[in-house]
Design a protein around this motif. Structure first.
Motif, PDB file in Angstrom:
ATOM      1  N   UNK A 119       5.942  13.800  13.541  1.00  0.00           N
ATOM      2  CA  UNK A 119       6.611  12.818  14.401  1.00  0.00           C
ATOM      3  C   UNK A 119       6.147  11.430  13.968  1.00  0.00           C
ATOM      4  N   UNK A 120       6.838  10.404  14.465  1.00  0.00           N
ATOM      5  CA  UNK A 120       6.447   9.037  14.155  1.00  0.00           C
ATOM      6  C   UNK A 120       6.408   8.792  12.664  1.00  0.00           C
ATOM      7  N   UNK A 121       5.450   8.003  12.168  1.00  0.00           N
ATOM      8  CA  UNK A 121       5.380   7.687  10.737  1.00  0.00           C
ATOM      9  C   UNK A 121       5.104   8.892   9.840  1.00  0.00           C
ATOM     10  N   UNK A 122       4.530   9.969  10.399  1.00  0.00           N
ATOM     11  CA  UNK A 122       4.238  11.136   9.567  1.00  0.00           C
ATOM     12  C   UNK A 122       5.518  11.741   9.013  1.00  0.00           C
ATOM     13  N   UNK A 123       6.573  11.750   9.803  1.00  0.00           N
ATOM     14  CA  UNK A 123       7.826  12.362   9.362  1.00  0.00           C
ATOM     15  C   UNK A 123       8.371  11.698   8.092  1.00  0.00           C
ATOM     16  N   UNK A 124       8.518  10.350   8.036  1.00  0.00           N
ATOM     17  CA  UNK A 124       9.021   9.750   6.800  1.00  0.00           C
ATOM     18  C   UNK A 124       8.064   9.908   5.622  1.00  0.00           C
ATOM     19  N   UNK A 125       6.757   9.992   5.883  1.00  0.00           N
ATOM     20  CA  UNK A 125       5.818  10.213   4.783  1.00  0.00           C
ATOM     21  C   UNK A 125       6.078  11.574   4.137  1.00  0.00           C
TER      22      UNK A 125
ATOM     23  N   UNK B  36     -16.015  18.030  11.505  1.00  0.00           N
ATOM     24  CA  UNK B  36     -17.084  17.037  11.575  1.00  0.00           C
ATOM     25  C   UNK B  36     -16.682  15.786  10.832  1.00  0.00           C
ATOM     26  N   UNK B  37     -17.257  14.638  11.202  1.00  0.00           N
ATOM     27  CA  UNK B  37     -16.859  13.382  10.602  1.00  0.00           C
ATOM     28  C   UNK B  37     -17.256  13.290   9.136  1.00  0.00           C
ATOM     29  N   UNK B  38     -16.409  12.615   8.384  1.00  0.00           N
ATOM     30  CA  UNK B  38     -16.762  12.290   7.017  1.00  0.00           C
ATOM     31  C   UNK B  38     -16.490  13.363   6.002  1.00  0.00           C
ATOM     32  N   UNK B  39     -15.876  14.494   6.404  1.00  0.00           N
ATOM     33  CA  UNK B  39     -15.606  15.544   5.435  1.00  0.00           C
ATOM     34  C   UNK B  39     -14.408  15.205   4.581  1.00  0.00           C
ATOM     35  N   UNK B  40     -13.327  14.780   5.213  1.00  0.00           N
ATOM     36  CA  UNK B  40     -12.127  14.389   4.479  1.00  0.00           C
ATOM     37  C   UNK B  40     -11.648  13.037   4.987  1.00  0.00           C
ATOM     38  N   UNK B  41     -11.176  12.227   4.072  1.00  0.00           N
ATOM     39  CA  UNK B  41     -10.564  10.970   4.421  1.00  0.00           C
ATOM     40  C   UNK B  41      -9.208  10.897   3.755  1.00  0.00           C
ATOM     41  N   UNK B  42      -8.159  10.775   4.553  1.00  0.00           N
ATOM     42  CA  UNK B  42      -6.826  10.606   4.008  1.00  0.00           C
ATOM     43  C   UNK B  42      -6.660   9.151   3.635  1.00  0.00           C
ATOM     44  N   UNK B  43      -6.553   8.882   2.365  1.00  0.00           N
ATOM     45  CA  UNK B  43      -6.573   7.507   1.915  1.00  0.00           C
ATOM     46  C   UNK B  43      -5.565   7.304   0.797  1.00  0.00           C
ATOM     47  N   UNK B  44      -5.318   6.059   0.500  1.00  0.00           N
ATOM     48  CA  UNK B  44      -4.445   5.724  -0.626  1.00  0.00           C
ATOM     49  C   UNK B  44      -5.169   6.026  -1.920  1.00  0.00           C
ATOM     50  N   UNK B  45      -4.412   6.558  -2.873  1.00  0.00           N
ATOM     51  CA  UNK B  45      -4.975   6.812  -4.209  1.00  0.00           C
ATOM     52  C   UNK B  45      -4.314   5.904  -5.229  1.00  0.00           C
TER      53      UNK B  45
ATOM     54  N   UNK C 122       0.840  -1.199   0.000  1.00  0.00           N
ATOM     55  CA  UNK C 122       0.000   0.000   0.000  1.00  0.00           C
ATOM     56  C   UNK C 122       0.871   1.243   0.000  1.00  0.00           C
ATOM     57  N   UNK C 123       0.304   2.311  -0.516  1.00  0.00           N
ATOM     58  CA  UNK C 123       0.989   3.603  -0.493  1.00  0.00           C
ATOM     59  C   UNK C 123       1.093   4.127   0.931  1.00  0.00           C
ATOM     60  N   UNK C 124      -0.032   4.054   1.649  1.00  0.00           N
ATOM     61  CA  UNK C 124      -0.079   4.369   3.071  1.00  0.00           C
ATOM     62  C   UNK C 124      -1.053   3.407   3.728  1.00  0.00           C
ATOM     63  N   UNK C 125      -0.629   2.779   4.793  1.00  0.00           N
ATOM     64  CA  UNK C 125      -1.519   1.858   5.491  1.00  0.00           C
ATOM     65  C   UNK C 125      -2.561   2.662   6.266  1.00  0.00           C
ATOM     66  N   UNK C 126      -3.693   2.055   6.616  1.00  0.00           N
ATOM     67  CA  UNK C 126      -4.751   2.791   7.331  1.00  0.00           C
ATOM     68  C   UNK C 126      -4.268   3.432   8.625  1.00  0.00           C
ATOM     69  N   UNK C 127      -3.379   2.740   9.336  1.00  0.00           N
ATOM     70  CA  UNK C 127      -2.907   3.284  10.616  1.00  0.00           C
ATOM     71  C   UNK C 127      -2.113   4.567  10.418  1.00  0.00           C
ATOM     72  N   UNK C 128      -1.218   4.581   9.420  1.00  0.00           N
ATOM     73  CA  UNK C 128      -0.417   5.781   9.164  1.00  0.00           C
ATOM     74  C   UNK C 128      -1.278   6.893   8.570  1.00  0.00           C
ATOM     75  N   UNK C 129      -2.229   6.518   7.702  1.00  0.00           N
ATOM     76  CA  UNK C 129      -3.121   7.522   7.122  1.00  0.00           C
ATOM     77  C   UNK C 129      -3.937   8.218   8.201  1.00  0.00           C
ATOM     78  N   UNK C 130      -4.346   7.459   9.220  1.00  0.00           N
ATOM     79  CA  UNK C 130      -5.146   8.047  10.296  1.00  0.00           C
ATOM     80  C   UNK C 130      -4.376   9.125  11.057  1.00  0.00           C
ATOM     81  N   UNK C 131      -3.055   8.999  11.098  1.00  0.00           N
ATOM     82  CA  UNK C 131      -2.233   9.991  11.805  1.00  0.00           C
ATOM     83  C   UNK C 131      -2.228  11.339  11.101  1.00  0.00           C
ATOM     84  N   UNK C 132      -2.617  11.359   9.824  1.00  0.00           N
ATOM     85  CA  UNK C 132      -2.667  12.611   9.066  1.00  0.00           C
ATOM     86  C   UNK C 132      -4.011  13.319   9.210  1.00  0.00           C
ATOM     87  N   UNK C 133      -4.849  12.844  10.086  1.00  0.00           N
ATOM     88  CA  UNK C 133      -6.166  13.444  10.282  1.00  0.00           C
ATOM     89  C   UNK C 133      -6.409  13.726  11.755  1.00  0.00           C
ATOM     90  N   UNK C 134      -5.408  14.305  12.408  1.00  0.00           N
ATOM     91  CA  UNK C 134      -5.522  14.675  13.819  1.00  0.00           C
ATOM     92  C   UNK C 134      -5.161  16.152  13.973  1.00  0.00           C
TER      93      UNK C 134
END
Length: 246
Positions: free
Chosen positions: A61-67, A237-246, A26-38
């Motif tokens: 920090x963490x996985x966000x830095x290498x991304x 609010x929930x559901x406005x943006x989802x950071x996901x693999x393209x 995957x380009x970004x796994x769900x766990x790492x993608x979730x860190x981009x939405x905090x």
């Protein structure tokens, strides 16, 4: 972009791995993608005078830095989509915090000519375009404009403290175009905030021009260097943006 039918063949030659943790497939796994939405307020340790209200989608920090570094320094241009979505989230949150429901004008922080030559691209411009696409899909009236330019040369900021970074950048940014009436909320955008020096210098140039039209100036970034416990902000609010693999 390669047709989808070719993507499995490309993966055989150059297998995809998560840019954050190295997980295969995957380009970004769900766990790492979730860190981009905090989303959080960026809070530099030595808060520069004039630092505008700034929202980051994530902690640098963490996985966000290498991304971020994979996109910025190692040519992983396919990461523009998830990082652009993260930037769009930060824009929505800072817009809500500013009490604005009108149009938004994104102002990318200009990279130096040397940095563009070295990377072969303007990564902040790429992030801005991706964020504009995401925001328009969400129904946000948004445009982008290169209002800022750079002049002169600055020394490498590595090893400089916050005060030295600000002095190093003093007078670097110039207004290339006037701020027009009706432009909407001005949002300076960049990939990462650390000391806050660059965003502060950019805001110092924009604020006098924007004040003529009572236009606020704020900032949004993908990530900010964490300083202690994050300061929460009200999300869109929930559901406005989802950071996901393209």
């Amino acid at each position: 972009m390669l047709p989808r039918v070719l993507e499995p063949l490309v993966d055989l030659v150059l297998p995809r791995v998560c840019a954050g943790c190295g997980h295969p497939g995957c380009l970004m796994c769900p766990r790492c993608a979730a860190l981009l939405a905090r989303p959080r307020l960026a809070t530099p340790r030595r808060h520069p005078d004039g630092f505008p209200p700034t929202v980051a989608a994530a902690a640098y920090a963490g996985p966000v830095r290498p991304v971020v570094n994979a996109f910025k320094e190692h040519g992983r241009t396919e990461l523009a989509a998830p990082l652009g979505a993260a930037l769009a989230l930060a824009v929505v949150v800072v817009r809500a915090g500013a009490g604005s429901a009108g149009p938004v004008l994104l102002v990318p922080l200009p990279s130096s000519r040397a940095a563009v030559r070295e990377r072969g691209r303007d990564h902040v411009a790429e992030l801005t375009r991706a964020a504009v696409r995401e925001l328009r899909r969400a129904g946000v009236p948004v445009t982008a404009a290169r209002l800022l330019g750079r002049r002169g040369r600055v020394r490498d900021s590595a090893g400089l403290d916050a005060r030295q970074r600000r002095a190093n950048l003093a007078g670097t940014f110039v207004l290339r175009e006037p701020v027009r009436r009706g432009s909407g909320l001005l949002v300076v955008v960049d990939d990462v905030v650390s000391s806050g020096a660059s965003v502060t210098e950019a805001a110092a140039v924009l604020i006098p021009a924007a004040r003529r039209h009572d236009t606020p100036v704020v900032a949004a970034v993908v990530a900010a260097t964490p300083r202690g416990r994050p300061v929460p902000v009200v999300g869109p609010g929930p559901g406005v943006f989802t950071v996901r693999e393209r």
